[in-house]
Scaffold this active site. Structure first.
Site, PDB file in Angstrom:
ATOM      1  N   HIS A  22       2.784  66.638  -8.226  1.00 27.12           N
ATOM      2  CA  HIS A  22       1.576  67.365  -8.614  1.00 27.12           C
ATOM      3  C   HIS A  22       0.360  66.942  -7.804  1.00 27.12           C
ATOM      4  O   HIS A  22      -0.691  67.582  -7.900  1.00 27.12           O
ATOM      5  CB  HIS A  22       1.309  67.171 -10.108  1.00 27.12           C
ATOM      6  CG  HIS A  22       0.898  65.768 -10.475  1.00 27.12           C
ATOM      7  ND1 HIS A  22       1.806  64.813 -10.859  1.00 27.12           N
ATOM      8  CD2 HIS A  22      -0.315  65.166 -10.515  1.00 27.12           C
ATOM      9  CE1 HIS A  22       1.174  63.682 -11.124  1.00 27.12           C
ATOM     10  NE2 HIS A  22      -0.113  63.872 -10.924  1.00 27.12           N
ATOM     11  N   SER A  82      -1.818  58.708  -9.702  1.00 30.22           N
ATOM     12  CA  SER A  82      -0.502  59.352  -9.657  1.00 30.22           C
ATOM     13  C   SER A  82       0.157  59.078  -8.311  1.00 30.22           C
ATOM     14  O   SER A  82      -0.485  59.161  -7.262  1.00 30.22           O
ATOM     15  CB  SER A  82      -0.648  60.852  -9.881  1.00 30.22           C
ATOM     16  OG  SER A  82      -1.153  61.106 -11.168  1.00 30.22           O
ATOM     17  N   ASP A 131       8.302  66.581 -13.431  1.00 34.39           N
ATOM     18  CA  ASP A 131       7.571  66.546 -12.170  1.00 34.39           C
ATOM     19  C   ASP A 131       8.562  66.349 -11.029  1.00 34.39           C
ATOM     20  O   ASP A 131       9.767  66.169 -11.253  1.00 34.39           O
ATOM     21  CB  ASP A 131       6.523  65.433 -12.189  1.00 34.39           C
ATOM     22  CG  ASP A 131       5.345  65.741 -11.269  1.00 34.39           C
ATOM     23  OD1 ASP A 131       5.522  66.557 -10.341  1.00 34.39           O
ATOM     24  OD2 ASP A 131       4.253  65.182 -11.467  1.00 34.39           O
TER      25      ASP A 131
END
Length: 1005
Positions: free
Chosen positions: A524, A621, A556
């Site tokens: 993402h 992330s 994901d």
């Protein structure tokens, strides 16, 4: 009909008087209470006094002389012939200042009435908002129920996906077994399995399935059932102290014959041994010693030739292809008289021309110098004329090297023919020479590293080997003493991460790391971007996004990026060898994405899912999660409250993961699982986004309700005579527009906003301009309210005076005709129809229209024309009010068509005003000034009209009066009047200019 203004007997011309703004705020209580008490003593209990108390405002001229105003009518209370006389008056004996004060006080009470109406309106809106909140709460409950059902479905699908995944893996294993069952690899595996099975079977097989008594004491005796489980048809050991043959036979006799029991027990005991003998028998010590002696004896008899040659042959025949090539090489070497090991080395590393030259020499057709010369010429010509990836100088150097190696190989062959140099000795010599020549040289070599900033580092590999051994030892001991609650020290990996940024979909940032020859990050972070910006140690470069790796049963993906050329020195992470619950560390950047920070804590691993107590933030992330050895364990994808959500990649990278490639039929099950997971991911994301929207709307409604609750609402007690639904009470309703409505008004069009951006104005500067325009609009609106509240008295006074004169004449005429006592008659008052329009947007428009009695239908018709059904855009507001004697109509939020608000005026009053503000720390000083001018009556007419009788013109009722106020536009340049052709009226004979003068026949005025 008399025109506006005081008329009749005794009428006095109005004096020049200017009412001050804020006059209604003044109070003078001195003596008022005593005057009121004396008035009650004189008139109290009479009908005239009760009528006077019903007026809006009362003024005491003296104890015996009182004035009151109710609506637009003045009333007078005096004493006539010793009796109170209460009657309406057309021209009260009051000064203009006294009238202005009474009118101001009356407007204040009317404003209080409008506040009550506004309060009721706000309460109704509050109830509507509460109902809306209740509806949204119900919808939210239904959505949560639906979400819970979807979660249950998702859990069921997840379980089904796990089953499909396991089944798919089993099918893959079966397919792999079928492929290798009859192949070369399967044959070798089968042979190895048979060999190992034979050894293991011979090792574990017992002599006779029976118990052996061990000469050790035992405090307890075994029962028959226990003895049966241990010794009947089984090979085991039993302590001699626990064995009692007679007791066992007696217990067994309950089930079978006593003698048979003794026979079975005796047959189950194979013998008796000592404890040491039992240990030697259990661990097969004698068999192991015998096997070792056999191997040693075999090695002594056959020396090392056999095992070394076996290893050599196994390497040469490692698969079917190499087995065939090795057989051909052995045949060629035998025919040409060449040694097998040197010939194999030449075939492996040297060009094919060198091997051919050696074979030609071995056949004996050519001498060493000639074959060396021809070999040299051929290799150099090939290097010059046959290009490849290497530079021509490199190719010529290689040709020269192998040209020298050929005679050395031939000479070595000749020397080996005169000496006894067996194959095993050749192999050992080759291994020793390569180990000494290349192994130690590589180990002691110096490595030079150039950092991106230009610094050069040199070190020897042997020091790295020493440090690696020390690190392995340290890790081993750290692992041995790992205790939860004591966080270990982690190797520094600050140089192993990079910052990744993309500009797609509003932009995002995250952390990346190098694993192998690629850079990885969370899917993402890059999204659908094709190019990402990577920063490492202050160096920024562009990298291409190669694709996304699907993570099994995860929402994901893992994005793969190529390594830019300037980042070739980026350190590489090594995968962890195992994944288990232990202390881990996450390496990432701080909130500003500048400095490297770490999070350490205990990780709980459930399959491929990793949870750790890291309170992360946006921008983390894709951060790598390492174990205590500094090896790569997982990747951070997000946080739930203060728990980090990650994915363990050790099993994922055990083999090369697929990067969105086409799938075969064998991977159909995996494709189905991925599609199902993708559907779950999309449905869950849509439900979550819809739930967030409803929550935001609910929070906004709650905030609106809280604002309304916190607003101070004035609820005044109704006074007698103030409940009449006239326009005086209704028109102030439109004044209750808050400043917040103005600060949300749209003042710029899209074209104006883009033009300001093109001229270089920033968003903050444009916001300041819009705020200033809204602030100026608010001041203009306040000025208009002040003008309507303070300066409308003159026009209103003239209209009221005209109506009062007419009423006074009618009353006097009735008194003369009927001769009734006034105190016994009903009070006569006048109610008028009134319209009020307000529209606030980029242009503020306010209009008020009042009608005489009998024109209620026309007022309602005009109201219906002006008020449309079109809703106003966001940021604009409007209100329209219609006041009739029997009803009040109010409409808000609709577009108003001001083109229909027009009359044929006989008088026009021009107004001009100015408002000035001087800002002080203690407060603002505000100056408001206004000038009202009566414009001269123009000579009207735009077209010819038909002649009508004079009587009909006189009987025509008074036309309604309209007031319209708009924001004054900037002055435009005045054009010179055009000179048109002159025309003559056919009715009255007057001459006027066409297209310039407005003409109306004088006989019709």
């Amino acid at each position: 009909m008399a025109s506006a203004g005081p008329t009749g007997a005794g009428a006095r011309p109005p004096k020049a008087f200017t009412a001050q703004a804020g006059l209604a705020k003044l109070v003078n209580p001195a003596g008022l209470n005593s005057i009121l008490a004396r008035g009650k003593e004189k008139f109290g209990g009479t009908q005239a006094w009760k009528e006077l108390m019903g007026c809006d405002v009362i003024f005491a001229r003296s104890i015996s002389h009182w004035y009151g105003i109710k609506g637009t009518t003045y009333y007078e209370l005096t004493v006539a012939l010793g009796q109170p006389l209460y009657k309406p008056v057309t021209d009260p004996e009051l000064t203009e200042e006294e009238k202005a004060v009474m009118t101001a006080v009356q407007s204040r009470f009317a404003q209080s009435n409008s506040s009550v109406v506004l309060t009721r309106t706000l309460l109704n809106k509050t109830c509507e908002l509460k109902d809306r909140i209740r509806e949204l709460t119900d919808e939210l409950g239904q959505t949560e129920v639906h979400l819970a059902r979807e979660k249950v479905k998702a859990a069921a699908l997840k379980l089904e996906n796990r089953k499909l995944f396991v089944e798919n893996q089993e099918l893959k294993d079966q397919l792999e077994k079928e492929r290798t069952k009859h192949g070369w690899k399967g044959l070798k595996t089968l042979c190895l399995w048979i060999f190992l099975a034979t050894l293991i079977g011979g090792y574990i097989t017992g002599s006779n399935a029976a118990c052996t008594l061990v000469d050790v004491p035992s405090p307890m005796k075994v029962g028959y059932d226990t003895f049966k489980q241990m010794c009947i048809h089984k090979d085991s050991y039993l302590p001699d102290g626990a064995f009692d043959k007679e007791s066992l036979a007696l217990e067994c006799s309950k089930q079978m014959d006593y003698m048979d029991c003794k026979e079975v027990i005796t047959d189950s005991i194979s013998g008796k041994t000592s404890f040491a003998g039992m240990l030697r028998d259990v661990f097969r010590v004698d068999e192991i010693v015998t096997a070792i002696r056999t191997v040693v004896r075999f090695a002594m008899d056959f020396s090392l030739a056999y095992p070394i040659c076996v290893m050599f042959v196994l390497i040469l025949t490692r698969n079917k292809k190499h087995a065939i090539i090795s057989a051909c090489c052995a045949l060629v070497a035998k025919c040409c008289g060449l040694r097998l090991l040197p010939f194999t080395l030449v075939l492996t590393y040297a060009p094919s021309e060198t091997a051919i030259a050696g074979c030609i020499y071995g056949l004996g057709y050519i001498s060493i110098p000639l074959v060396t010369f021809l070999h040299w010429v051929g290799l150099v010509l090939k290097a010059i004329l046959v290009p490849d990836d290497c530079y021509i100088g490199t190719r010529v150097s290689h040709a020269l090297a192998w040209s020298i190696m050929l005679p050395m190989w031939i000479i070595t062959q000749e020397l080996m023919a005169f000496t006894e140099f067996p194959l095993e000795l050749q192999i050992v010599t080759t291994v020793v020479v390569c180990t000494a020549g290349f192994g130690f040289r590589y180990l002691t070599g110096t490595v030079t590293i150039t950092e991106p900033d230009g610094t050069v580092k040199k070190y020897k590999r042997i020091f790295n080997a020493k440090s690696a051994i020390g690190t392995i030892s340290t890790v081993f001991f750290e692992k041995a003493k790992a205790i939860r609650g004591v966080i270990p020290s982690f190797p520094s990996k600050a140089d192993n991460i990079v910052k990744i940024e993309v500009d797609v979909d509003g932009g995002s940032a995250g952390v990346g790391f190098r694993l192998g020859n690629y850079i990885y990050t969370a899917g993402h972070v890059v999204g659908e971007a094709k190019i990402a910006k990577i920063t490492w140690k202050g160096l920024t470069s562009q990298a291409k996004v190669l694709g996304h790796i699907e993570l099994p049963l995860f929402t994901d993906t893992l994005a793969r990026l190529e390594i830019p050329k300037p980042f070739q020195q980026l350190p590489v992470f090594r995968l962890a060898k195992s994944s288990e619950n232990d202390y881990v560390q996450m390496v990432c950047f701080d909130n500003q994405l500048q400095n490297v920070v770490t999070f350490s804590g205990w990780a709980n691993i459930d399959g491929d899912y990793l949870n750790a107590p890291f309170e992360t933030y946006a921008g983390t992330s894709g951060s790598p999660i390492i174990n205590r050895d500094g090896r790569m364990l997982g990747v951070h994808f997000g946080s739930n409250a203060v728990v980090s959500q990650g994915f363990v990649i050790t099993r994922l990278f055990a083999t090369e993961p697929a990067v969105k490639q086409c799938k075969s039929d064998e991977d159909l099950a995996d494709e189905i699982v991925r599609k199902v997971m993708g559907g779950i991911r999309i449905s869950f994301a849509s439900l979550t986004s819809e739930l967030e929207k409803q929550r935001d709307e609910l929070n906004a409604l709650k905030q609106m309700v809280n604002d309304l609750i916190d607003t101070d609402l004035v609820a005044l007690e109704k006074k007698k005579g103030k409940t009449k639904r006239t326009v005086r009470g209704q028109k102030h309703k439109t004044k209750a527009i808050s400043k917040a409505a103005f600060m949300k008004t749209k003042v710029l069009t899209e074209e104006e906003y883009r033009r300001l951006e093109e001229e270089g104005f920033t968003k903050d500067e444009i916001k300041d301009i819009v705020d200033n325009l809204r602030e100026q609009a608010w001041l203009d609106y306040q000025n208009q309210l002040d003008e309507e509240g303070d300066d409308d008295w003159y026009e209103q006074m003239e209209e009221d005076q005209r109506i009062n004169d007419q009423i006074d004449q009618n009353i006097e005429r009735d008194l003369e005709d009927r001769g009734e006592w006034y105190g016994q008659r009903k009070i006569t008052f006048k109610q008028r129809a009134m319209l009020r329009f307000i529209q606030l947007g980029r242009q503020q428009q306010v209009a008020t229209v009042s009608f005489p009695d009998g024109y209620e239908d026309r007022a309602e018709e005009l109201y219906n024309k002006v008020v449309t059904t079109e809703d106003l855009p966001e940021g604009e507001t409007s209100e329209a009010a219609l006041s009739l004697p029997n009803k009040i109509v109010h409409q808000a939020g609709k577009r108003l068509n001001f083109k229909h608000v027009k009359i044929h005026p006989d008088k026009t009053f021009m107004k001009s005003g100015v408002t000035q503000i001087e800002e002080k720390p203690e407060g603002d000083i505000i100056l408001k000034a206004k000038t009202t001018t009566l414009a001269p009556k123009e000579e009207p007419v735009i077209q010819q009209v038909e002649q009508q009788p004079q009587v009909e013109q006189q009987q025509q009722p008074q036309q309604p009066v309209v007031e319209e106020k708009k924001r004054t536009p900037p002055p435009k340049p005045q054009r010179k009047p055009k000179t048109g052709a002159k025309a003559k009226c056919l009715d009255c004979g007057e001459t006027f200019v066409e297209r310039q003068d407005f003409h109306v026949c004088k006989s019709k005025n």
